[in-house]
Scaffold this motif. Structure first.
Motif, PDB file in Angstrom:
ATOM      1  N   LEU A 127     -32.090  97.526 -68.052  1.00 59.60           N
ATOM      2  CA  LEU A 127     -33.489  97.651 -68.731  1.00 59.60           C
ATOM      3  C   LEU A 127     -34.553  97.399 -67.613  1.00 59.60           C
ATOM      4  O   LEU A 127     -35.522  97.767 -67.793  1.00 59.60           O
ATOM      5  CB  LEU A 127     -33.319  96.531 -69.564  1.00 59.60           C
ATOM      6  N   ALA A 128     -34.034  96.759 -66.642  1.00 58.65           N
ATOM      7  CA  ALA A 128     -35.186  96.470 -65.225  1.00 58.65           C
ATOM      8  C   ALA A 128     -35.471  97.594 -64.844  1.00 58.65           C
ATOM      9  O   ALA A 128     -36.462  97.695 -64.067  1.00 58.65           O
ATOM     10  CB  ALA A 128     -34.334  95.500 -64.465  1.00 58.65           C
TER      11      ALA A 128
ATOM     12  N   VAL B 118     -32.359  96.997 -79.142  1.00 63.69           N
ATOM     13  CA  VAL B 118     -32.530  97.754 -77.652  1.00 63.69           C
ATOM     14  C   VAL B 118     -31.709  97.063 -76.668  1.00 63.69           C
ATOM     15  O   VAL B 118     -31.152  97.977 -75.948  1.00 63.69           O
ATOM     16  CB  VAL B 118     -33.940  97.373 -77.091  1.00 63.69           C
ATOM     17  N   ARG B 119     -31.444  96.035 -76.581  1.00 65.14           N
ATOM     18  CA  ARG B 119     -30.388  95.535 -75.569  1.00 65.14           C
ATOM     19  C   ARG B 119     -29.102  96.102 -75.790  1.00 65.14           C
ATOM     20  O   ARG B 119     -28.257  96.323 -74.878  1.00 65.14           O
ATOM     21  CB  ARG B 119     -30.280  93.654 -75.676  1.00 65.14           C
ATOM     22  N   LYS B 120     -28.671  96.119 -77.237  1.00 60.41           N
ATOM     23  CA  LYS B 120     -27.173  96.547 -77.624  1.00 60.41           C
ATOM     24  C   LYS B 120     -27.215  98.288 -77.178  1.00 60.41           C
ATOM     25  O   LYS B 120     -26.370  98.320 -76.560  1.00 60.41           O
ATOM     26  CB  LYS B 120     -27.083  96.480 -79.160  1.00 60.41           C
TER      27      LYS B 120
ATOM     28  N   VAL C 111     -34.913 103.891 -73.806  1.00 62.58           N
ATOM     29  CA  VAL C 111     -33.432 103.836 -73.542  1.00 62.58           C
ATOM     30  C   VAL C 111     -32.748 105.016 -73.638  1.00 62.58           C
ATOM     31  O   VAL C 111     -32.127 105.316 -72.889  1.00 62.58           O
ATOM     32  CB  VAL C 111     -32.645 102.440 -74.359  1.00 62.58           C
ATOM     33  N   LEU C 112     -33.118 105.812 -74.878  1.00 60.47           N
ATOM     34  CA  LEU C 112     -32.372 106.976 -75.072  1.00 60.47           C
ATOM     35  C   LEU C 112     -32.782 107.951 -74.065  1.00 60.47           C
ATOM     36  O   LEU C 112     -31.872 108.642 -73.363  1.00 60.47           O
ATOM     37  CB  LEU C 112     -32.712 107.460 -76.436  1.00 60.47           C
TER      38      LEU C 112
ATOM     39  N   ASP D  43     -26.173  93.200 -89.307  1.00 62.46           N
ATOM     40  CA  ASP D  43     -27.057  94.570 -89.097  1.00 62.46           C
ATOM     41  C   ASP D  43     -26.336  95.358 -87.953  1.00 62.46           C
ATOM     42  O   ASP D  43     -27.166  96.294 -87.657  1.00 62.46           O
ATOM     43  CB  ASP D  43     -28.484  93.947 -88.767  1.00 62.46           C
ATOM     44  N   GLU D  44     -25.296  95.303 -87.549  1.00 61.27           N
ATOM     45  CA  GLU D  44     -24.599  96.091 -86.577  1.00 61.27           C
ATOM     46  C   GLU D  44     -24.139  97.435 -87.139  1.00 61.27           C
ATOM     47  O   GLU D  44     -23.562  97.048 -88.254  1.00 61.27           O
ATOM     48  CB  GLU D  44     -23.516  95.182 -85.644  1.00 61.27           C
TER      49      GLU D  44
END
Length: 601
Positions: free
Chosen positions: A310-311, A299-301, A327-328, A33-34
């Motif tokens: 992320l923190a 989301v991590r990727k 994130v965006l 799924d990448e």
């Protein structure tokens, strides 16, 4: 065994696609799924994920090449295979036939084993909840076949209401909430957090209110406890897990995929958190930790690609969970920060004359015509030659709307999670007028000798993107109120600009709205896209002196907020009088300004 990557069907009428960019090269390792490549059609630009994990051993279709639906684009080999190694295997029929029995034999060896394991487990647990209603994994997109449970918002034994958010699910395309299909008691959780289930698989069982939960599911809150590293030493960790969920506020803005729901339903989902905080104080830090608990691999990727910590991201998902859009937006803010710093350091520079615009790097160059621009050019040319197009313009005083907007915009954004612009007012007025004058929403078939009046108003919204003009569709716009339309417009526009829109969401419009005033234009004469019969262009809202009739002073000159509305239409079907009546209905609705109930004023 090598796995073939094929061109998917990206829409009902799409027969081919063009490879615009390979995100991986031969020899690169890819995950399931990448994103593997980008494909463009005349309807949508999208990413194609890898169907398997391994090494990209061969690229069959190069960039800027076109392939038919179902044709092979690339080959994914096993770990350690060399690039190009799959080429002879794909070309030699004898070698292609040889590996075929291997997966069959493997499947025969593995099929009997999971079948007995899967069958007895559900058989023992649902016995007490046989009369309950199953909660299944919904189809979250045309090409989505499975989803991962990221968080259960309710635990076994808790009471749920119909349409109340029950769990959160993540796919490669969207993170969303799954509402409860009925009201009652959560008797059983069959798919734990971080587990993946196929579309249609049973996730949980809802029984009648007060029903006793099944014995087995009580052990399933364990994954919930593991997701809370804030209190690893507490022996009572499993006990707070079921009770922690009610302490989470569900009054967050709805997830992107849920914005089409009625705003009233979204707002009535709130569960008062007041009774629980004192007893559940230790659980609070878990929600304030990185991404408020679970962060999806997608989301991590995405955070790693954009260099986002992320923190430091404030999540807008349920309970503060970080979503892709968070994130965006954080990445965009990071890019904008260096540019803003010089401006704050030298405020005196603002008084200087504006700098001369820098010339574009494209001056004096030639580039290949993008596929989407080619499709737009073809459709616009066909529309002008197939229709007898005419444009009628009307001037509207939107002073009352402007005052209401200024009064309610802050509370509206808090309640609905989106900014309140003029566009939702124009859209709502247009949709209501379409219901009164359906000829403007109709479609003409001259060869068949028919006029089709659709049973609903499917409103297209023209969105300006870097790739060109794209028109996503608010299906059944007549069923939405002002808040619902505003959220749908914001959601579709954002996902269109970030290339996350699906083919089904840009098809089926019966009437289109284009906001030509967003760049300051007073009005234009839009070209109606076939098979629609009309399109409304909204100009810029500007203040200017206007003669108004005051009941006490008579005719006076006053400063008013004015806008031009331009309706282009197929004159073969719609007469000028029909267009004038439609525009008059829109004008009357906007100038009356009776939107207080919609705005909660």
């Amino acid at each position: 065994m090598p796995v073939s990557v094929t061109m998917p069907r990206l829409g009902e009428s799409v027969t081919e696609g063009t490879v615009t960019r390979w995100l991986k090269q031969e020899g690169d390792t890819v995950e399931v799924d990448e994103p593997l490549l980008e494909v463009s059609t005349d309807k949508v630009d999208t990413e194609i994920p890898s169907p398997a994990a391994g090494v990209l051993t061969r690229i069959v279709v190069g960039e800027d090449e076109t392939a038919e639906v179902g044709s092979e684009l690339a080959v994914i080999g096993g770990e350690g295979e060399q690039a190009g190694a799959a080429a002879p295997q794909q070309q030699a029929p004898a070698e292609q036939a040889a590996p075929a029995p291997q997966p069959t034999a493997a499947a025969e060896g593995t099929q009997p084993e999971p079948a007995p394991q899967a069958a007895p487990a559900p058989a023992a647990a649902p016995a007490p909840s046989g009369e309950g209603t199953p909660v299944t994994m919904p189809a979250l997109g045309e090409s989505v076949t499975e989803g991962t449970v990221t968080r259960w918002l309710k635990q076994v034994g808790e009471t749920v209401e119909a349409d109340e958010p029950l769990l959160e699910v993540s796919t490669d395309k969207v993170d969303t909430e799954i509402p409860s299909p009925v009201g009652g008691t959560l008797l059983e959780i069959k798919v734990a957090e971080d587990e993946t289930a196929a579309v249609g698989a049973e996730l949980a069982v809802i029984g009648a209110a007060g029903a006793a939960p099944a014995a087995q599911p009580e052990a399933k809150p364990a994954p919930q406890a593991e997701a809370k590293p804030a209190a690893p030493q507490a022996e009572a960790k499993p006990a707070p897990a079921p009770a922690a969920a009610p302490g989470v506020s569900y009054n967050e803005p709805a997830a992107e995929a849920e914005v089409a729901k009625q705003p009233v339903q979204a707002e009535q989902r709130a569960v008062p958190p007041a009774p629980a905080p004192t007893a559940q104080a230790p659980a609070a830090p878990a929600l304030g930790a990185e991404a408020a608990g679970y962060v999806t691999p997608l989301v991590r990727k995405l955070a790693a690609e954009h260099g986002v910590d992320l923190a430091s991201v404030n999540g807008t998902g349920v309970g503060g969970r970080v979503r892709k859009q968070d994130v965006l937006e954080a990445a965009e803010r990071a890019k904008a920060a260096p540019a803003a710093a010089p401006a704050t350091a030298a405020p005196a520079a603002a008084a200087k004359p504006a700098a001369k615009p820098q010339p574009s790097a494209k001056r004096g160059t030639t580039e290949k015509l993008p596929r989407i621009r080619k499709a737009i050019a073809k459709r616009m040319h066909e529309s002008l030659h197939e229709m007898a197009q005419l444009t009628t313009v009307i001037e509207v005083d939107v002073t009352k709307v402007a005052r209401l907007r200024a009064q309610a915009k802050d509370s509206f954004q808090q309640r609905h999670g989106v900014k309140l612009s003029f566009l939702p007012f124009f859209a709502l007025a247009a949709v209501e007028a379409l219901q009164t004058y359906p000829i403007v929403n109709a479609q003409l078939d001259l060869e068949g000798g028919t006029i089709t009046y659709p049973g609903a108003e499917h409103l297209g919204i023209a969105v300006d993107t870097e790739r060109g003009l794209v028109v996503p569709v608010i299906h059944n716009a007549g069923d939405l109120n002002l808040g619902g339309i505003a959220k749908r417009v914001a959601d579709l526009a954002e996902r269109t600009r970030t290339n996350k829109i699906s083919p089904d969401e840009i098809a089926g419009a019966t009437f289109t709205l284009t906001n030509t005033g967003s760049r300051g234009a007073l009005f234009d004469t839009p070209i109606v896209p076939t098979p629609q019969s009309a399109m409304l262009g909204t100009g810029a809202v500007v203040k200017r002196p206007v003669v108004v009739n005051d009941p006490n002073l008579g005719e006076v000159v006053a400063v008013r907020s004015m806008v031009y509305l331009a309706l282009s239409y197929d004159h073969r079907l719609i007469d000028g009088a029909d267009a004038a009546r439609f525009l008059a209905a829109v004008k009357e609705r906007l100038e009356a300004g009776n939107f207080e109930a919609e705005l909660g004023l």
